[in-house]
Design a protein around this motif. Sequence first.
Motif, PDB file in Angstrom:
ATOM      1  N   ARG A 299      74.821  23.909 154.443  1.00 37.83           N
ATOM      2  CA  ARG A 299      73.927  24.677 153.569  1.00 37.83           C
ATOM      3  C   ARG A 299      72.942  23.739 152.874  1.00 37.83           C
ATOM      4  NH1 ARG A 299      75.146  29.254 148.923  1.00 37.83           N
ATOM      5  NH2 ARG A 299      73.083  29.153 147.981  1.00 37.83           N
TER       6      ARG A 299
ATOM      7  N   ASP B  53      68.930  24.096 153.146  1.00 31.89           N
ATOM      8  CA  ASP B  53      68.142  24.347 151.933  1.00 31.89           C
ATOM      9  C   ASP B  53      67.152  23.222 151.655  1.00 31.89           C
ATOM     10  OD1 ASP B  53      69.462  26.698 151.576  1.00 31.89           O
ATOM     11  OD2 ASP B  53      70.800  25.984 149.993  1.00 31.89           O
TER      12      ASP B  53
ATOM     13  N   GLN C 237      64.408  23.265 154.841  1.00 31.01           N
ATOM     14  CA  GLN C 237      63.609  24.486 154.906  1.00 31.01           C
ATOM     15  C   GLN C 237      62.989  24.665 156.303  1.00 31.01           C
ATOM     16  OE1 GLN C 237      62.965  26.925 152.342  1.00 31.01           O
ATOM     17  NE2 GLN C 237      64.681  25.941 151.303  1.00 31.01           N
TER      18      GLN C 237
END
Length: 595
Positions: free
Chosen positions: A120, A124, A127
């Motif tokens: 994750r 994040d 992007q």
Amino acid sequence: MPPRASPTSALRLRRFYTSRAAVDTPPPVSHSRGAPNGSSASLPPKRKQRSTWTQRLLVLGLIGGGVYAYDKKFNASAITRSLRTGYIGLLCTLDYKLNFSPEKANEINELHERVAKRLRWVIDTNQGLYLKLGQAIGLQAALLPKPYRDAFFHVFDNAPSVPYEQVVQVFRSDLGIDPMDVFGEFSKEALASASVAQVHRAVLRPEAGNPDQVVAVKVQKPAIAKQMEWDLFSYKSLMWLAQKAFDLPLYFVADYVSSQMRFETSFTMEAANARKCAALLAQTPELRDDVYVPRIYGKEDGYPESDRILVMEWVDGCRLNDKKQIEAWGLDPREVMDLAIGLNGAMTFSWGFVHCDPHPGNILVRPHPWKKGKPQIVVLDHGLYITLRQSFREEYATLWRSMFVLDIDTIEKIGKKWGLGLDPNMFASAIMLRPTQVKPTGKKGPHPKKSEYELQLEVKAQFKAILESEQLIPKELIFLTRCQRMMQANNQTLGSPSSRVNVTAQWAARGYANSLTGSRALSAVGFQTWLKDRLQMVVFRFTLWVIDVAFWWTKLKQRWGSSDALGWEDRLQKQMESLARDEFGIEIDDTVFLG
């Protein structure tokens, strides 16, 4: 004139001055203890080695800093992102290899949490296309341990937008103009932002013959072009690493998924897809009035169009799963979902041209422009389509029909041809996303209680057995299953108003009928084949009727029964969870698809 010295005297003088020089000249200073101006040649070996390594590290640091600065300023941090991904990939692989063992069976959930958090974080942080890859993982998260479901639930939310200055840069780079050179108005703030692009509201200039015409301008984020090949290389490398590390045939999908992602970043391709979808709708009388594709304004209309800029008609509406707004307009959620599912069925079984990203934000609902009290759905974001091979489309339609007429031989034949060595019941259930029994089988009790380690080894063995013939598995199934799951989730969010399986089966029957060549009349095929066709049609309609009865019974219980009565899709989900638990000993959860 002074007297000339004899040779003997001269020799004595040289010896005298040489000895005085030796006395007067101070001894050389040793630099071995850190004198400021010592040369490395005079250092002891250990000190000299440390000095050499210090110099090398300094040079490497300067080179690394220079590469980082260049990468960040001119290359959209593409190299840095790839190195970050490689580091996390190796770290997660080592973590699993070292800690996934029977001795640490009670720590496996903590292992999954660590790995899910790292994945994750890298999504994040990076992007861009990583959000697309995260969505691919998120769509499969129902079959993964719970920490992955929690970690990837958020990837379906809006992505951050880039500032207006970067939007201007894209216009200047692709078209040599500014937005205000083309439009009378142009919003500096993005109204919506996704992983690859963002949408701005604009108004066409009156002199173009379209006064006050509002349009949506889709602009690709400038970093995507620089990052794409590096990102896809990182993705394929991780798939290869996972295949080698975990002995699972995973890499076979990498090239197919990568090529589809390249298509999705081309707005020229998206414009062509939108126009083709609109043309196919015009040839489909069951849908053409009730499904709308916004007009694309292209070069032939005098408007900008490039691989990174797309101008289309602005259409207002609510998201497909916005039940509150749909009911506020007085529209029937069942009619809305029947249209959406019917469109997916037409694309799959009739057109062979499938929109593969039907999440709620890409399918809007609005009151029908001329049919009072009826809905119309609006299809957006035409970047990701697949074209189904004719042979596969015929086999897929035949498979759906065979599951309703209980043609076990055909189901097994197609399953073997596709390299999916599954029991016919499991194969049918996986295709329709509902528990399906087409072949009688002995009743099986639940699996005995097993440790988390034993359960996951069993899951790995099952997947490996399924994927061993990966060259035979149709790649189209990856995206068709994704579409089915999204439609299931959309239906579930609205309270399961539509009988998804029946609507899809009816379109499959149309596709099957259209795939038949030659007449099926009695004189053409003979009595036995003619009779078999009629019997299968009776079984098909009877099966649809039985499912409809079960569907409406569930609706009645939901409306008049207890407040906690399950909806149709909720009930199917519970049955699928029970089937997976009893047949495979694994837990699944579909709540990740509700976003």
